[in-house]
Design a protein around this motif. Sequence first.
Motif, PDB file in Angstrom:
ATOM      1  N   SER A 127      22.324   8.658 -17.455  1.00 14.22           N
ATOM      2  CA  SER A 127      23.493   9.120 -18.226  1.00 14.22           C
ATOM      3  C   SER A 127      24.254  10.209 -17.480  1.00 14.22           C
ATOM      4  O   SER A 127      23.665  11.089 -16.847  1.00 14.22           O
ATOM      5  CB  SER A 127      23.042   9.665 -19.590  1.00 14.22           C
ATOM      6  N   ALA A 128      25.585  10.130 -17.552  1.00 12.32           N
ATOM      7  CA  ALA A 128      26.445  11.101 -16.882  1.00 12.32           C
ATOM      8  C   ALA A 128      26.746  12.257 -17.826  1.00 12.32           C
ATOM      9  O   ALA A 128      26.921  12.056 -19.026  1.00 12.32           O
ATOM     10  CB  ALA A 128      27.748  10.434 -16.449  1.00 12.32           C
ATOM     11  N   TYR A 136      36.803  11.648 -18.617  1.00  4.67           N
ATOM     12  CA  TYR A 136      37.252  10.287 -18.308  1.00  4.67           C
ATOM     13  C   TYR A 136      36.935   9.342 -19.469  1.00  4.67           C
ATOM     14  O   TYR A 136      37.754   8.482 -19.825  1.00  4.67           O
ATOM     15  CB  TYR A 136      36.602   9.774 -17.027  1.00  4.67           C
ATOM     16  N   LEU A 137      35.763   9.486 -20.063  1.00  2.00           N
ATOM     17  CA  LEU A 137      35.414   8.656 -21.216  1.00  2.00           C
ATOM     18  C   LEU A 137      36.372   8.915 -22.387  1.00  2.00           C
ATOM     19  O   LEU A 137      36.704   8.003 -23.146  1.00  2.00           O
ATOM     20  CB  LEU A 137      33.970   8.925 -21.652  1.00  2.00           C
ATOM     21  N   THR A 157      25.755   6.863 -21.049  1.00  2.00           N
ATOM     22  CA  THR A 157      26.152   8.067 -21.783  1.00  2.00           C
ATOM     23  C   THR A 157      26.581   7.724 -23.205  1.00  2.00           C
ATOM     24  O   THR A 157      26.200   8.408 -24.165  1.00  2.00           O
ATOM     25  CB  THR A 157      27.308   8.784 -21.055  1.00  2.00           C
ATOM     26  N   ILE A 180      34.887   1.528 -16.665  1.00  2.00           N
ATOM     27  CA  ILE A 180      33.893   2.596 -16.636  1.00  2.00           C
ATOM     28  C   ILE A 180      32.664   2.136 -15.862  1.00  2.00           C
ATOM     29  O   ILE A 180      32.511   0.956 -15.559  1.00  2.00           O
ATOM     30  CB  ILE A 180      33.507   3.048 -18.066  1.00  2.00           C
ATOM     31  N   THR A 181      31.796   3.085 -15.541  1.00  2.00           N
ATOM     32  CA  THR A 181      30.604   2.764 -14.749  1.00  2.00           C
ATOM     33  C   THR A 181      29.395   2.542 -15.650  1.00  2.00           C
ATOM     34  O   THR A 181      29.422   2.851 -16.845  1.00  2.00           O
ATOM     35  CB  THR A 181      30.289   3.913 -13.781  1.00  2.00           C
ATOM     36  N   ASP A 195      33.174  13.261 -16.041  1.00  3.47           N
ATOM     37  CA  ASP A 195      32.757  11.999 -16.649  1.00  3.47           C
ATOM     38  C   ASP A 195      33.134  11.949 -18.130  1.00  3.47           C
ATOM     39  O   ASP A 195      33.642  10.931 -18.628  1.00  3.47           O
ATOM     40  CB  ASP A 195      31.242  11.816 -16.504  1.00  3.47           C
ATOM     41  N   LEU A 196      32.868  13.030 -18.837  1.00  2.00           N
ATOM     42  CA  LEU A 196      33.154  13.058 -20.268  1.00  2.00           C
ATOM     43  C   LEU A 196      34.659  13.048 -20.535  1.00  2.00           C
ATOM     44  O   LEU A 196      35.127  12.386 -21.471  1.00  2.00           O
ATOM     45  CB  LEU A 196      32.501  14.281 -20.905  1.00  2.00           C
ATOM     46  N   CYS A 252      36.824   6.049 -25.314  1.00  2.00           N
ATOM     47  CA  CYS A 252      35.451   5.804 -25.781  1.00  2.00           C
ATOM     48  C   CYS A 252      34.890   6.944 -26.613  1.00  2.00           C
ATOM     49  O   CYS A 252      34.021   6.719 -27.464  1.00  2.00           O
ATOM     50  CB  CYS A 252      34.527   5.573 -24.579  1.00  2.00           C
ATOM     51  N   ARG A 298      26.770   4.285 -15.559  1.00  2.00           N
ATOM     52  CA  ARG A 298      26.352   5.616 -16.006  1.00  2.00           C
ATOM     53  C   ARG A 298      27.129   6.029 -17.256  1.00  2.00           C
ATOM     54  O   ARG A 298      26.588   6.639 -18.176  1.00  2.00           O
ATOM     55  CB  ARG A 298      26.558   6.656 -14.910  1.00  2.00           C
ATOM     56  N   HIS A 299      28.412   5.688 -17.289  1.00  2.00           N
ATOM     57  CA  HIS A 299      29.214   5.997 -18.473  1.00  2.00           C
ATOM     58  C   HIS A 299      28.700   5.230 -19.685  1.00  2.00           C
ATOM     59  O   HIS A 299      28.654   5.766 -20.803  1.00  2.00           O
ATOM     60  CB  HIS A 299      30.683   5.626 -18.222  1.00  2.00           C
TER      61      HIS A 299
END
Length: 319
Positions: A159-160, A168-169, A120, A113-114, A165-166, A174, A116-117
């Motif tokens: 924060s993304a 992907y998390l 978040t 993950i990045t 993004d969400l 996560c 930014r993740h």
Amino acid sequence: MSYPDVREIALDVFRQNFVTLAGDAFKVAQQRAERITEEFLEALRRAHPQHLSIAADPAFQRSLFKAQEEYACSGDEEIAKVLVGLLVDRAKESARSLRQLALAEALVTVPKITSRHISTLSLIFLLRHLKVSGFTSFEAAIFELREKIQSVLEALEDSASDEEDLRYLQYAGCIQMGRSTMLSVAFWDEVPCLISQGVTRDCILDEWMPAFVPHPHHPDRFAVPITDIADLPSHLNRVGIDGAHQEAIASLATSNTLSENDLFDFLSEGSKTSRRLFNLFDGELMSAASLTAVGLAIGHVKLAMIDASLPGLEEWLRS
């Protein structure tokens, strides 16, 4: 086991497991691995020197190598800081437990993950799992709640919030999606007494009055001066009120809470970043997101880097 012995073991983990790269790439990778190892060992020596011997544990060596390997290849400084924090937390867990498993998996997940993740996850952690303690007075707690949230949110500005993004998390293990929860409801679950606007005198029986103080923001109302409803029994005991009245007083202490808009206005006063992130949190997907054990471990470690007073992960993952 001496510190030089521990250091040598930790560096051997990388040397004996990392694949050979061509040209200068291997030299760069080795330098990076040594750097993150040194940073981890120094952080562990400062915080928990009694756990340095964990370097000899096979399961921990596997986690250590994952962190070394990631930083050796990516060189990402932000990710490295998070990996070091996770390693320090993992080093404290010698027994197989939910925390140990979550931290081991977090060390594998962070490279996927990045930054930014990660911010978040920390944002969700802050606004869903906030704990307030250590304040000298109820009034101080209310103002410091706002100051703490604003200072942390400034550090989480990246924060993304995009659906991609969400999702992907969620795929990365996560977060999980459930029912949407407004910010005011999330705060009611964690700090209901601090977002109460108090009650008028006619709502309080005479024998209950020792449990109340004038509300800091509403002179004509009263509040129970605790930050956590779990502290109510000890508070009632201190002021000499029978525990039989606890349920009724708890109901008053957590009533008349701020509306969503009023809560936004109070917590974001003077901070555009806070207002933007509150609005982001109340988005359809973000408000439905909750952290898994892995997301909790990752979100916690970055928050701990921002706020040194944050309790350890064991406060939220108890086993």
